[in-house]
Design a protein around this motif. Structure first.
Motif, PDB file in Angstrom:
ATOM      1  N   GLU A  58       2.595  -1.696  14.243  1.00 62.78           N
ATOM      2  CA  GLU A  58       2.954  -0.982  13.027  1.00 62.78           C
ATOM      3  C   GLU A  58       1.961   0.145  12.775  1.00 62.78           C
ATOM      4  O   GLU A  58       0.764   0.016  13.031  1.00 62.78           O
ATOM      5  N   GLU A  59       2.486   1.239  12.264  1.00 60.28           N
ATOM      6  CA  GLU A  59       1.640   2.393  11.980  1.00 60.28           C
ATOM      7  C   GLU A  59       0.695   2.082  10.819  1.00 60.28           C
ATOM      8  O   GLU A  59       1.099   1.531   9.803  1.00 60.28           O
ATOM      9  N   ASN A  60      -0.569   2.440  11.002  1.00 62.65           N
ATOM     10  CA  ASN A  60      -1.565   2.256   9.948  1.00 62.65           C
ATOM     11  C   ASN A  60      -1.593   3.524   9.096  1.00 62.65           C
ATOM     12  O   ASN A  60      -2.099   4.559   9.506  1.00 62.65           O
ATOM     13  N   GLY A 132      -9.137  -1.176  10.772  1.00 63.73           N
ATOM     14  CA  GLY A 132      -8.312  -2.373  10.630  1.00 63.73           C
ATOM     15  C   GLY A 132      -6.856  -1.980  10.595  1.00 63.73           C
ATOM     16  O   GLY A 132      -6.511  -0.798  10.714  1.00 63.73           O
ATOM     17  N   LYS A 133      -5.978  -2.958  10.399  1.00 67.33           N
ATOM     18  CA  LYS A 133      -4.550  -2.658  10.400  1.00 67.33           C
ATOM     19  C   LYS A 133      -4.119  -1.850   9.181  1.00 67.33           C
ATOM     20  O   LYS A 133      -3.056  -1.224   9.175  1.00 67.33           O
ATOM     21  N   LYS A 187      -8.004   2.181   1.991  1.00 66.71           N
ATOM     22  CA  LYS A 187      -7.143   1.035   2.307  1.00 66.71           C
ATOM     23  C   LYS A 187      -5.758   1.305   1.746  1.00 66.71           C
ATOM     24  O   LYS A 187      -5.606   1.951   0.707  1.00 66.71           O
ATOM     25  N   THR A 188      -4.725   0.813   2.462  1.00 65.19           N
ATOM     26  CA  THR A 188      -3.341   1.044   2.036  1.00 65.19           C
ATOM     27  C   THR A 188      -2.574  -0.261   1.903  1.00 65.19           C
ATOM     28  O   THR A 188      -2.897  -1.249   2.568  1.00 65.19           O
ATOM     29  N   ASP A 189      -1.570  -0.250   1.040  1.00 69.41           N
ATOM     30  CA  ASP A 189      -0.646  -1.379   0.928  1.00 69.41           C
ATOM     31  C   ASP A 189       0.691  -1.040   1.580  1.00 69.41           C
ATOM     32  O   ASP A 189       1.673  -1.754   1.418  1.00 69.41           O
ATOM     33  N   GLY A 190       0.704   0.054   2.326  1.00 69.82           N
ATOM     34  CA  GLY A 190       1.926   0.507   2.961  1.00 69.82           C
ATOM     35  C   GLY A 190       2.666   1.542   2.144  1.00 69.82           C
ATOM     36  O   GLY A 190       3.619   2.149   2.623  1.00 69.82           O
ATOM     37  N   GLN A 191       2.240   1.730   0.898  1.00 63.85           N
ATOM     38  CA  GLN A 191       2.891   2.682   0.006  1.00 63.85           C
ATOM     39  C   GLN A 191       1.920   3.757  -0.479  1.00 63.85           C
ATOM     40  O   GLN A 191       2.226   4.940  -0.480  1.00 63.85           O
ATOM     41  N   SER A 192       0.733   3.326  -0.888  1.00 65.64           N
ATOM     42  CA  SER A 192      -0.254   4.252  -1.436  1.00 65.64           C
ATOM     43  C   SER A 192      -1.641   3.842  -0.940  1.00 65.64           C
ATOM     44  O   SER A 192      -1.768   3.030  -0.026  1.00 65.64           O
ATOM     45  N   PHE A 193      -2.680   4.412  -1.562  1.00 63.58           N
ATOM     46  CA  PHE A 193      -4.037   4.230  -1.056  1.00 63.58           C
ATOM     47  C   PHE A 193      -5.015   3.978  -2.196  1.00 63.58           C
ATOM     48  O   PHE A 193      -4.786   4.380  -3.335  1.00 63.58           O
TER      49      PHE A 193
END
Length: 325
Positions: A58-60, A132-133, A187-193
């Motif tokens: 998965e894209e980081n 990290g991921k 760090k991201t939750d997949g939506q924002s930072f």
């Protein structure tokens, strides 16, 4: 009752028919069996294939352009502060939009002994390191200005007013810009930072020890004085048109109209060095020159080394290729 006897010809025909239909049904049966086997094998293979498929990484998003823009926007707020109580509160409010819950509200910046206000001049993404991921360290090259206002001594102001003199004014002082390398942990939750750790400064990277070889291999050097004079004359004409002529005029000296005109940008002055080498084809030559130009607006002199490939066709010279060295 006497059994009926068939003529030999009829009997042979019946035997042939029997063999034909027996063979036909045998072939049909074997074909059906083969089709069923192939179908089952295909199904089994299709069912087995997902077991061997590689799991795609998965894209980081923490290393994406969006994360880099986020880090730069954060730096804008981080390096802008006013050394007042109101300014400190305003900075906390602005940083809250970027910081992970529980992180220091001033992102590690302390105001004890602070004398200056700050404003960011510019920032540039210098390096992005995936940690990290869903995390990354984004290093920015930033420049910021420092400013402070020194107010006059109240007693001096009071005495001046008492003596009916103009009181001294506040003194404003600005210094900078100061360049720093600033690491933002994202760090991201997949939506924002968010900035999930205290950002920090690092030492500026050292200049790499890279040596440039400016010498040109003299192999296949052409020493024909007549040719040198002919090529030099052509290059003077070409470079003059290259910097003052129209695109249509320049195309007269090039193959396939390969060069955009530099008219209005700089003006050709002179050629300092010339080296001619044999090319790969007949009447083709590689030319190495150092050309002097004048930048049109500032009138500054600029000196550029070039490598050109020129060819002579039907008594005319053409520039086939031109590269800055």
């Amino acid at each position: 009752m006497k059994k009926r006897e068939y003529p030999k010809t009829v009997f042979r025909k019946k035997i042939i028919k029997g063999i034909f239909w027996t063979g036909f049904f045998s072939v049909l049966f074997l074909s059906v069996v083969a089709i069923v086997r192939v179908g089952n094998a295909g199904t089994s293979q299709a069912e087995a294939e997902p077991m061997h498929e590689e799991v795609k990484k998965e894209e980081n998003l923490a290393v994406s352009e969006g994360a880099q823009s986020f880090a730069q926007n954060f730096a804008t707020q981080y390096f802008n502060w006013q050394n007042t109580d109101a300014g400190k509160k305003d900075r906390v409010k602005r940083l809250k939009l970027y910081l992970a819950t529980g992180l220091d509200e001033q992102a590690g910046l302390g105001f004890e002994g602070m004398q200056w206000n700050s404003s960011l001049s510019k920032s540039q993404v210098w390096n992005v390191e995936e940690t990290g991921k869903d995390t990354a360290l984004i290093t920015l090259r930033v420049q910021h200005m420092l400013k402070k206002i020194t107010h006059p001594d109240p007693k001096v102001v009071k005495d001046a007013k008492k003596a009916k003199k103009e009181p001294p004014k506040a003194k404003e002082e600005t210094i900078g810009p100061f360049e720093k390398y600033f690491v933002v942990p994202v760090k991201t939750d997949g939506q924002s930072f968010v900035v999930y750790e205290i950002p920090y400064f690092i030492a500026a990277p050292k200049k790499p020890e890279i040596v440039v070889n400016t010498t040109v291999d003299q192999t296949d050097k052409v020493n024909d004085l007549v040719l040198q004079q002919e090529v030099l004359s052509f290059l003077h004409t070409f470079l003059k048109v290259y910097t003052t002529g129209t695109q249509e005029e320049l195309s007269y000296y090039t193959q396939d109209n390969l060069l955009p005109s530099m008219s209005g940008i700089m003006t050709f002055q002179e050629i300092k060095n010339l080296l001619i080498k044999k090319g790969d084809h007949q009447n083709t030559y590689q030319i190495f020159i150092t050309a002097v130009f004048q930048e049109n607006q500032s009138k500054a002199q600029v000196v550029y080394p070039y490598k050109l490939t020129i060819v002579k066709k039907e008594g005319r010279w053409f520039v086939k290729e031109m590269k800055n060295q």
